[in-house]
Design a protein around this motif. Structure first.
Motif, short mmCIF file in Angstrom:
data_model
loop_
_atom_site.label_atom_id
_atom_site.label_comp_id
_atom_site.label_asym_id
_atom_site.label_seq_id
_atom_site.Cartn_x
_atom_site.Cartn_y
_atom_site.Cartn_z
N UNK A 54 0.78 -1.21 -0.26
CA UNK A 54 0.10 -0.27 -0.15
C UNK A 54 0.65 0.79 0.26
N UNK A 55 2.12 1.32 -0.03
CA UNK A 55 2.96 1.96 0.42
C UNK A 55 2.96 2.96 -0.75
N UNK A 56 2.47 1.96 -2.23
CA UNK A 56 2.98 2.03 -3.77
C UNK A 56 1.78 3.72 -4.13
N UNK A 57 0.66 2.46 -4.05
CA UNK A 57 -0.43 3.97 -4.67
C UNK A 57 -0.23 4.79 -3.98
N UNK A 58 0.12 4.93 -2.54
CA UNK A 58 0.49 6.08 -0.92
C UNK A 58 1.40 7.17 -1.72
N UNK A 59 2.82 6.54 -2.95
CA UNK A 59 3.86 7.40 -3.24
C UNK A 59 2.74 8.39 -4.63
N UNK A 60 2.62 7.49 -5.35
CA UNK A 60 1.72 7.68 -6.49
C UNK A 60 1.09 9.20 -6.52
N UNK A 61 0.23 8.30 -5.25
CA UNK A 61 -0.44 10.53 -5.33
C UNK A 61 0.15 11.32 -4.69
N UNK A 62 0.72 10.67 -3.69
CA UNK A 62 1.75 12.10 -2.97
C UNK A 62 2.47 12.70 -4.15
N UNK A 63 3.40 12.00 -5.20
CA UNK A 63 3.45 12.58 -6.31
C UNK A 63 3.09 13.67 -6.57
N UNK A 64 1.16 13.31 -7.50
CA UNK A 64 0.42 13.89 -7.91
C UNK A 64 0.30 14.97 -7.03
N UNK A 65 0.36 14.88 -5.76
CA UNK A 65 -0.11 16.14 -4.34
C UNK A 65 0.61 17.25 -5.23
N UNK A 66 2.34 16.88 -5.14
CA UNK A 66 3.65 17.58 -5.26
C UNK A 66 3.55 18.17 -6.51
N UNK A 67 3.02 17.39 -7.64
CA UNK A 67 2.86 17.98 -9.03
C UNK A 67 1.68 19.04 -8.67
N UNK A 68 0.72 19.51 -8.10
CA UNK A 68 -0.26 20.26 -8.12
C UNK A 68 0.68 21.00 -7.34
N UNK A 69 1.02 21.09 -6.28
CA UNK A 69 1.96 22.62 -5.60
C UNK A 69 2.88 23.35 -6.56
N UNK A 70 4.11 21.95 -6.80
CA UNK A 70 5.56 22.84 -7.48
C UNK A 70 5.07 22.55 -9.23
N UNK A 71 4.30 21.82 -9.85
CA UNK A 71 4.54 22.13 -11.02
C UNK A 71 5.34 20.89 -11.65
N UNK A 72 5.86 20.08 -10.38
CA UNK A 72 7.29 19.50 -11.02
C UNK A 72 6.68 18.08 -10.91
N UNK A 73 7.04 17.08 -11.77
CA UNK A 73 6.77 15.74 -11.82
C UNK A 73 8.27 14.88 -11.16
N UNK A 74 7.64 14.00 -9.32
CA UNK A 74 8.34 13.64 -9.17
C UNK A 74 8.67 12.20 -8.84
N UNK A 75 9.58 11.67 -9.18
CA UNK A 75 9.92 9.59 -9.77
C UNK A 75 9.32 9.70 -8.53
N UNK A 76 8.90 8.11 -9.25
CA UNK A 76 7.84 7.60 -7.70
C UNK A 76 8.54 5.85 -8.71
N UNK A 77 9.26 5.43 -7.59
CA UNK A 77 10.04 4.40 -7.09
C UNK A 77 8.64 3.05 -6.42
N UNK A 78 9.16 1.64 -6.77
CA UNK A 78 8.69 -0.01 -5.89
C UNK A 78 9.76 0.06 -5.54
N UNK A 79 9.27 -0.44 -3.88
CA UNK A 79 10.43 -1.09 -3.18
C UNK A 79 10.07 -1.88 -3.05
N UNK A 80 10.36 -3.27 -2.94
CA UNK A 80 10.19 -5.01 -2.34
C UNK A 80 11.16 -5.28 -1.25
N UNK A 81 10.47 -4.83 0.05
CA UNK A 81 11.36 -5.59 1.15
C UNK A 81 11.36 -6.62 1.15
#
Length: 193
Positions: A54-81
């Motif tokens: 569930x950290x993956x969709x949360x990270x993707x959503x955060x990237x969308x939030x940050x893009x709306x705030x800053x107008x910059x696309x933040x890279x999102x990775x997927x981490x399998x631990x």
């Protein structure tokens, strides 16, 4: 009240309380997104790394939030631990290993690990090991939707959607549309028979 069976069937988990609904999840992620931008004075070197599952969709959503705030696309990775867990032998005989996927190198970056719930700190520790195997970031930060306490390791989140004091008999269950078809965070309690 809903009941949920735990694998093995020895315990039944009953829903005790809902702590976040879909709108509250959205607001918490919006606040965390703003905090990430502020703390890092922008997002030029920021990479988000969602911890499976569930950290993956949360990270993707955060990237969308940050893009709306800053107008910059933040890279999102997927981490399998999976292979970094200290309880690997007790999880399953044949653990399911998924792939770690980082769109950019982590060397010299600010890596924000994103997870749904911070509990003992062991998942975050495993994620730190996984990130260090990929390179040497400038900094690693931790963002979680819910911090429920009961730490076993000296780990704390930099960004928290909601702090929820819990007992060890309780389970915090995060449900997201991407993985569970609905949005809510609930506390489940063991009903040992």
């Amino acid at each position: 009240m809903r009941s949920f069976f735990v694998e093995g069937g020895e315990n039944i988990l009953k829903e005790k309380a809902q702590i976040l609904d879909g709108e509250q999840i959205r607001r918490a992620l919006t606040r965390i997104g703003h905090e990430i931008v502020e703390r890092n004075r922008g997002v030029d070197r920021v990479v988000l790394a969602g911890i499976r599952t569930r950290g993956v969709p949360l990270a993707q959503r955060l990237a969308q939030v940050i893009e709306r705030i800053e107008g910059v696309e933040v890279p999102v990775g997927i981490l399998d631990i999976t292979l970094y867990r200290d309880d690997l032998s007790s999880v399953a005989e044949q653990p399911v290993v998924s792939q770690t996927s980082m769109p950019v190198g982590v060397e010299g970056k600010v890596v924000v690990l994103v997870d749904d719930v911070l509990f003992t700190g062991r998942t975050a520790r495993a994620a730190l090991d996984a990130i260090m195997d990929l390179g040497r970031p400038e900094r690693v930060q931790l963002a979680v939707l819910v911090d429920r306490g009961h730490r076993e390791l000296p780990i704390r989140a930099d960004y928290v959607g909601k702090n929820v004091p819990t007992s060890t008999r309780e389970v915090v269950a995060v449900r997201l549309a991407e993985t569970d078809q609905h949005e809510r965070v609930v506390i489940l309690e063991r009903d040992d028979l």
